[in-house]
Scaffold this motif. Structure first.
Motif, PDB file in Angstrom:
ATOM      1  N   ALA A  63       9.863  20.851  11.114  1.00 13.32           N
ATOM      2  CA  ALA A  63       9.394  19.478  10.979  1.00 13.32           C
ATOM      3  C   ALA A  63       9.415  18.792  12.331  1.00 13.32           C
ATOM      4  O   ALA A  63      10.236  19.111  13.194  1.00 13.32           O
ATOM      5  CB  ALA A  63      10.286  18.719   9.993  1.00 13.32           C
ATOM      6  N   ASN A  64       8.505  17.854  12.533  1.00 12.17           N
ATOM      7  CA  ASN A  64       8.600  16.975  13.690  1.00 12.17           C
ATOM      8  C   ASN A  64       9.722  15.990  13.432  1.00 12.17           C
ATOM      9  O   ASN A  64       9.845  15.449  12.325  1.00 12.17           O
ATOM     10  CB  ASN A  64       7.271  16.257  13.900  1.00 12.17           C
ATOM     11  N   PHE A  65      10.563  15.753  14.435  1.00 11.22           N
ATOM     12  CA  PHE A  65      11.798  15.029  14.156  1.00 11.22           C
ATOM     13  C   PHE A  65      12.353  14.348  15.386  1.00 11.22           C
ATOM     14  O   PHE A  65      11.967  14.645  16.520  1.00 11.22           O
ATOM     15  CB  PHE A  65      12.861  15.992  13.605  1.00 11.22           C
ATOM     16  N   VAL A  66      13.295  13.466  15.158  1.00 11.83           N
ATOM     17  CA  VAL A  66      14.238  12.985  16.163  1.00 11.83           C
ATOM     18  C   VAL A  66      15.622  13.160  15.549  1.00 11.83           C
ATOM     19  O   VAL A  66      15.796  13.009  14.339  1.00 11.83           O
ATOM     20  CB  VAL A  66      13.999  11.510  16.557  1.00 11.83           C
ATOM     21  N   GLY A  67      16.610  13.511  16.371  1.00 12.91           N
ATOM     22  CA  GLY A  67      17.920  13.752  15.793  1.00 12.91           C
ATOM     23  C   GLY A  67      19.007  13.913  16.830  1.00 12.91           C
ATOM     24  O   GLY A  67      18.800  13.719  18.030  1.00 12.91           O
ATOM     25  N   VAL A  68      20.180  14.293  16.333  1.00 11.90           N
ATOM     26  CA  VAL A  68      21.339  14.545  17.174  1.00 11.90           C
ATOM     27  C   VAL A  68      21.929  15.896  16.790  1.00 11.90           C
ATOM     28  O   VAL A  68      21.873  16.315  15.632  1.00 11.90           O
ATOM     29  CB  VAL A  68      22.411  13.434  17.026  1.00 11.90           C
ATOM     30  N   ARG A  69      22.506  16.571  17.775  1.00 16.44           N
ATOM     31  CA  ARG A  69      23.121  17.874  17.531  1.00 16.44           C
ATOM     32  C   ARG A  69      24.406  17.987  18.341  1.00 16.44           C
ATOM     33  O   ARG A  69      24.479  17.521  19.485  1.00 16.44           O
ATOM     34  CB  ARG A  69      22.161  19.003  17.904  1.00 16.44           C
ATOM     35  N   ALA A 286      25.348  37.684  17.164  1.00 11.34           N
ATOM     36  CA  ALA A 286      24.929  37.617  15.765  1.00 11.34           C
ATOM     37  C   ALA A 286      25.254  36.220  15.259  1.00 11.34           C
ATOM     38  O   ALA A 286      26.277  35.637  15.634  1.00 11.34           O
ATOM     39  CB  ALA A 286      25.664  38.661  14.926  1.00 11.34           C
ATOM     40  N   SER A 287      24.391  35.684  14.415  1.00 13.47           N
ATOM     41  CA  SER A 287      24.624  34.332  13.914  1.00 13.47           C
ATOM     42  C   SER A 287      24.199  34.226  12.457  1.00 13.47           C
ATOM     43  O   SER A 287      23.389  35.009  11.960  1.00 13.47           O
ATOM     44  CB  SER A 287      23.854  33.305  14.763  1.00 13.47           C
ATOM     45  N   PHE A 288      24.766  33.241  11.772  1.00 13.31           N
ATOM     46  CA  PHE A 288      24.332  32.908  10.422  1.00 13.31           C
ATOM     47  C   PHE A 288      24.479  31.408  10.248  1.00 13.31           C
ATOM     48  O   PHE A 288      25.234  30.738  10.952  1.00 13.31           O
ATOM     49  CB  PHE A 288      25.151  33.662   9.367  1.00 13.31           C
ATOM     50  N   GLY A 289      23.735  30.881   9.295  1.00 12.57           N
ATOM     51  CA  GLY A 289      23.792  29.441   9.062  1.00 12.57           C
ATOM     52  C   GLY A 289      22.833  29.036   7.985  1.00 12.57           C
ATOM     53  O   GLY A 289      22.276  29.876   7.261  1.00 12.57           O
ATOM     54  N   GLY A 300      21.718  20.748   9.364  1.00  7.61           N
ATOM     55  CA  GLY A 300      21.814  22.159   9.694  1.00  7.61           C
ATOM     56  C   GLY A 300      23.159  22.528  10.290  1.00  7.61           C
ATOM     57  O   GLY A 300      23.853  21.684  10.867  1.00  7.61           O
ATOM     58  N   ALA A 301      23.543  23.783  10.135  1.00  9.95           N
ATOM     59  CA  ALA A 301      24.788  24.295  10.718  1.00  9.95           C
ATOM     60  C   ALA A 301      24.632  25.785  10.982  1.00  9.95           C
ATOM     61  O   ALA A 301      23.928  26.491  10.251  1.00  9.95           O
ATOM     62  CB  ALA A 301      25.966  24.045   9.787  1.00  9.95           C
ATOM     63  N   SER A 302      25.280  26.287  12.036  1.00 15.52           N
ATOM     64  CA  SER A 302      25.255  27.712  12.335  1.00 15.52           C
ATOM     65  C   SER A 302      26.543  28.117  13.029  1.00 15.52           C
ATOM     66  O   SER A 302      27.217  27.298  13.656  1.00 15.52           O
ATOM     67  CB  SER A 302      24.055  28.066  13.228  1.00 15.52           C
ATOM     68  N   TYR A 303      26.852  29.397  12.899  1.00 15.39           N
ATOM     69  CA  TYR A 303      28.050  29.972  13.519  1.00 15.39           C
ATOM     70  C   TYR A 303      27.634  31.264  14.211  1.00 15.39           C
ATOM     71  O   TYR A 303      26.916  32.093  13.628  1.00 15.39           O
ATOM     72  CB  TYR A 303      29.111  30.254  12.459  1.00 15.39           C
ATOM     73  N   LYS A 319      33.588  33.552  23.288  1.00 11.64           N
ATOM     74  CA  LYS A 319      34.345  33.730  22.047  1.00 11.64           C
ATOM     75  C   LYS A 319      33.522  33.392  20.800  1.00 11.64           C
ATOM     76  O   LYS A 319      33.434  34.175  19.874  1.00 11.64           O
ATOM     77  CB  LYS A 319      35.600  32.860  22.083  1.00 11.64           C
ATOM     78  N   GLN A 320      32.923  32.199  20.760  1.00 11.54           N
ATOM     79  CA  GLN A 320      32.190  31.783  19.580  1.00 11.54           C
ATOM     80  C   GLN A 320      31.351  30.550  19.910  1.00 11.54           C
ATOM     81  O   GLN A 320      31.558  29.903  20.939  1.00 11.54           O
ATOM     82  CB  GLN A 320      33.149  31.433  18.440  1.00 11.54           C
ATOM     83  N   ARG A 321      30.402  30.252  19.023  1.00 15.59           N
ATOM     84  CA  ARG A 321      29.618  29.033  19.148  1.00 15.59           C
ATOM     85  C   ARG A 321      29.427  28.436  17.760  1.00 15.59           C
ATOM     86  O   ARG A 321      29.212  29.159  16.775  1.00 15.59           O
ATOM     87  CB  ARG A 321      28.238  29.324  19.765  1.00 15.59           C
ATOM     88  N   ILE A 322      29.480  27.126  17.682  1.00 12.01           N
ATOM     89  CA  ILE A 322      29.262  26.394  16.432  1.00 12.01           C
ATOM     90  C   ILE A 322      28.277  25.275  16.717  1.00 12.01           C
ATOM     91  O   ILE A 322      28.362  24.608  17.748  1.00 12.01           O
ATOM     92  CB  ILE A 322      30.572  25.805  15.882  1.00 12.01           C
ATOM     93  N   SER A 323      27.345  25.081  15.809  1.00 14.47           N
ATOM     94  CA  SER A 323      26.369  24.002  15.962  1.00 14.47           C
ATOM     95  C   SER A 323      26.156  23.300  14.638  1.00 14.47           C
ATOM     96  O   SER A 323      26.061  23.941  13.584  1.00 14.47           O
ATOM     97  CB  SER A 323      25.037  24.562  16.466  1.00 14.47           C
ATOM     98  N   VAL A 324      26.082  21.976  14.683  1.00 11.47           N
ATOM     99  CA  VAL A 324      25.703  21.165  13.526  1.00 11.47           C
ATOM    100  C   VAL A 324      24.719  20.104  13.993  1.00 11.47           C
ATOM    101  O   VAL A 324      24.800  19.632  15.135  1.00 11.47           O
ATOM    102  CB  VAL A 324      26.917  20.512  12.827  1.00 11.47           C
ATOM    103  N   TYR A 325      23.778  19.721  13.134  1.00  4.39           N
ATOM    104  CA  TYR A 325      22.809  18.706  13.529  1.00  4.39           C
ATOM    105  C   TYR A 325      22.320  17.916  12.331  1.00  4.39           C
ATOM    106  O   TYR A 325      22.400  18.374  11.186  1.00  4.39           O
ATOM    107  CB  TYR A 325      21.628  19.326  14.275  1.00  4.39           C
ATOM    108  N   VAL A 326      21.844  16.710  12.626  1.00  6.21           N
ATOM    109  CA  VAL A 326      21.227  15.837  11.638  1.00  6.21           C
ATOM    110  C   VAL A 326      19.942  15.288  12.257  1.00  6.21           C
ATOM    111  O   VAL A 326      19.961  14.701  13.327  1.00  6.21           O
ATOM    112  CB  VAL A 326      22.144  14.663  11.235  1.00  6.21           C
ATOM    113  N   ASN A 327      18.813  15.502  11.569  1.00  6.50           N
ATOM    114  CA  ASN A 327      17.519  15.058  12.063  1.00  6.50           C
ATOM    115  C   ASN A 327      16.829  14.171  11.049  1.00  6.50           C
ATOM    116  O   ASN A 327      17.083  14.251   9.840  1.00  6.50           O
ATOM    117  CB  ASN A 327      16.611  16.254  12.348  1.00  6.50           C
TER     118      ASN A 327
END
Length: 330
Positions: A63-69, A286-289, A300-303, A319-327
């Motif tokens: 989607a076209n969006f504006v958001g924060v992550r 490797a990632s999932f979310g 959205g969220a991913s690990y 070691k690891q990465r975590i991401s969460v966002y709201v658009n």
């Protein structure tokens, strides 16, 4: 550390609840993926050597969006050649304003502006740097493919039917809006910087497929790093990624869990035209979310965990990465 562990538990629990809810209640619609066929990727952090370019800039929903992550990464760097050499622990916290803005049906622009908050703990001494990171801007051209029409069928509307397959071409730039500090380049992990101080070019090619239920997206990008005013040049970077997702839809929401493989190949850093030893490397992740769309809002969220890596002469370990966002969809 306790807060981080709690945060990780919340993310995993949220994804689990999303999947259970949609497996038990979702009523799939035909063509549910017709508007969800692209997972765009972009160099999302400061562009330093340990910042992965394969982590992702766009969303599954396309989607076209504006958001924060928010993105969290942590590393361990060995300060010495011996097994018992002291370890430096680094935490990267990135807060992004990001957007995807359409120009027309074929062209769109992606942009992001990060704020970096980085902490380094070495021999019980903590060091923190923070500030605006390097802004990025990339233009995309999307080339969709259409189904071949049956010669025996007469179509009075002369409308093309999308096949779900498409190619994407991207060209962009990373700007030196973040501060580069020469003193920090002597660390084992020179990626511990708010910015690079250089103008970098970005060149991307992607293939995407979105069917009624499943989708696949791939992307390969090359980052041509420039030299900053300190005659310091981070190594050029090749990033790649493959992601597979499954769409579940109801009348009110759409959820898309995904799994993926991504990686980066880094060339050596150069200063005054000389390559610096043990500053190249490779990493495979490797990632999932999952992504949840409710009306105009996209969550959205991913690990992400490394599968294999060899960074800076094996002296730096991701070691690891975590991401969460709201658009908010436009």
């Amino acid at each position: 550390m306790k807060d981080l562990q709690n945060f990780k538990k919340i993310v995993v629990l949220t994804l689990f609840v999303f999947l259970i809810t949609n497996n038990s209640e979702a009523h799939e619609k035909k063509g549910s993926c017709s508007n969800h066929e692209t997972f765009s990727f972009f160099c999302d952090l400061c562009g330093c050597s340990t910042s992965s370019g394969s982590f992702g800039f766009g969303t599954l929903s396309n989607a076209n969006f504006v958001g924060v992550r928010y993105i969290y990464q942590n590393f361990e760097s060995k300060n010495g050649i011996f097994e018992n050499s002291p370890i430096s622990k680094e935490s990267f916290n990135t807060y992004q304003l990001w957007a995807q803005i359409p120009i027309n049906n074929s062209f769109y622009v992606s942009a992001n502006l990060p704020y970096q908050d980085l902490t380094r703990d070495f021999n019980n001494v903590k060091e923190n740097i923070n500030g605006i990171g390097d802004a990025s801007l990339i233009g995309w051209y999307k080339l969709p493919f259409y189904k071949k029409q049956d010669e025996n069928t007469v179509d009075f509307n002369n409308e093309k039917i999308a096949s779900g397959h498409s190619l994407q071409f991207g060209v962009g730039v990373k700007l030196p809006t973040g501060k580069f500090e020469q003193r920090l380049s002597d660390n084992v992990n020179p990626g511990f910087q708010v910015g690079t101080g250089s103008v970098d070019g970005i060149f991307s090619l992607g293939y995407n497929y979105g069917g009624n239920k499943y989708g696949v997206n791939t992307l390969i990008s090359y980052y041509l790093k420039g030299e900053n005013k300190n005659n310091y040049q981070f190594g050029n970077q090749l990033s790649y990624s493959v992601n597979v997702f499954r769409a579940f839809s109801t009348q009110k929401m759409n959820i898309m869990p995904f799994v993926g493989i991504s990686g980066d190949v880094y060339n050596e850093i150069e200063q005054y035209g000389e390559a610096l030893k043990d500053t190249d490397g490779t990493i495979v992740n490797a990632s999932f979310g999952s992504e949840l769309a409710i009306e105009k809002f996209i969550f959205g969220a991913s690990y992400t965990l490394p599968l294999s890596q060899s960074l800076f002469g094996d002296n730096v370990e991701s070691k690891q990465r975590i991401s969460v966002y709201v658009n908010f969809a436009l």
